[in-house]
Design an enzyme around this catalytic site. Sequence first.
Site, PDB file in Angstrom:
ATOM      1  N   ASP A 155     -27.665 -39.081  17.640  1.00 21.45           N
ATOM      2  CA  ASP A 155     -28.429 -39.811  18.648  1.00 21.45           C
ATOM      3  C   ASP A 155     -29.243 -40.968  18.058  1.00 21.45           C
ATOM      4  O   ASP A 155     -30.166 -41.473  18.695  1.00 21.45           O
ATOM      5  CB  ASP A 155     -29.366 -38.852  19.389  1.00 21.45           C
ATOM      6  CG  ASP A 155     -30.380 -38.187  18.472  1.00 21.45           C
ATOM      7  OD1 ASP A 155     -30.159 -38.159  17.248  1.00 21.45           O
ATOM      8  OD2 ASP A 155     -31.400 -37.689  18.994  1.00 21.45           O
ATOM      9  N   LYS A 156     -28.891 -41.403  16.875  1.00 20.17           N
ATOM     10  CA  LYS A 156     -29.661 -42.449  16.196  1.00 20.17           C
ATOM     11  C   LYS A 156     -28.963 -43.814  16.302  1.00 20.17           C
ATOM     12  O   LYS A 156     -27.832 -43.919  16.728  1.00 20.17           O
ATOM     13  CB  LYS A 156     -29.877 -42.087  14.722  1.00 20.17           C
ATOM     14  CG  LYS A 156     -30.569 -40.751  14.497  1.00 20.17           C
ATOM     15  CD  LYS A 156     -31.882 -40.659  15.233  1.00 20.17           C
ATOM     16  CE  LYS A 156     -32.704 -39.439  14.915  1.00 20.17           C
ATOM     17  NZ  LYS A 156     -32.203 -38.162  15.389  1.00 20.17           N
ATOM     18  N   ILE A 157     -29.659 -44.859  15.869  1.00 23.09           N
ATOM     19  CA  ILE A 157     -29.161 -46.229  15.979  1.00 23.09           C
ATOM     20  C   ILE A 157     -27.861 -46.406  15.200  1.00 23.09           C
ATOM     21  O   ILE A 157     -26.914 -46.994  15.685  1.00 23.09           O
ATOM     22  CB  ILE A 157     -30.246 -47.225  15.523  1.00 23.09           C
ATOM     23  CG1 ILE A 157     -31.423 -47.149  16.492  1.00 23.09           C
ATOM     24  CG2 ILE A 157     -29.695 -48.637  15.438  1.00 23.09           C
ATOM     25  CD1 ILE A 157     -32.666 -47.848  16.046  1.00 23.09           C
TER      26      ILE A 157
END
Length: 186
Positions: A155-157
């Site tokens: 769920d990170k960049i």
Amino acid sequence: NGEAVISSVIRILPLAVFSRPGTKLYVFDSGRSALYYALKTLEVGEGDEVLVQAYTCVVVVNAIKFTGAKPIFIDINNTFNIDPADLEKRITPKTKVLIIQHTFGLPANLDLLLAIAAKHNIKIIEDCAHSLGVKYNGQLVGTFGHIGMFSFGSDKIISCARGGALITNDNKIGDKIKKLSLLCIM
């Protein structure tokens, strides 16, 4: 495979984000591991307190607890970042580290937070799990504190499914991160 993911992170990150001269980069299997090693590098352990905002991921709290330290929760303000006024009230003689989270890509009020930490001789870890590439007053977040922490979870960049990194501009801290991570000190 995990080796390919870490290899990609090592090639991409220094070019894309950490172009500040003197910045050292260390990669880990997860953001949780990276944060744990950041805390151990700053000699956090049994009896210590780590200040962290109340609106955070359980992974942050777990990393603190894995060191034997106690998380002390700080209220947030309308930016979902640490409230500097509440921070001042929660500092005790046992306080060793402040984790400054930059929530949803919004940088925390670093001017106030860094001044409070300096006044009380508290070490800083910046949690940049959701703020990769974000700047505060023209400088990348993660480069203000003693250590910057990044996560590459799903769920990170930048998602590698798993992965984490630490950065520092301090040679002694960098040497200690490298030594602890190579020894797998838990």
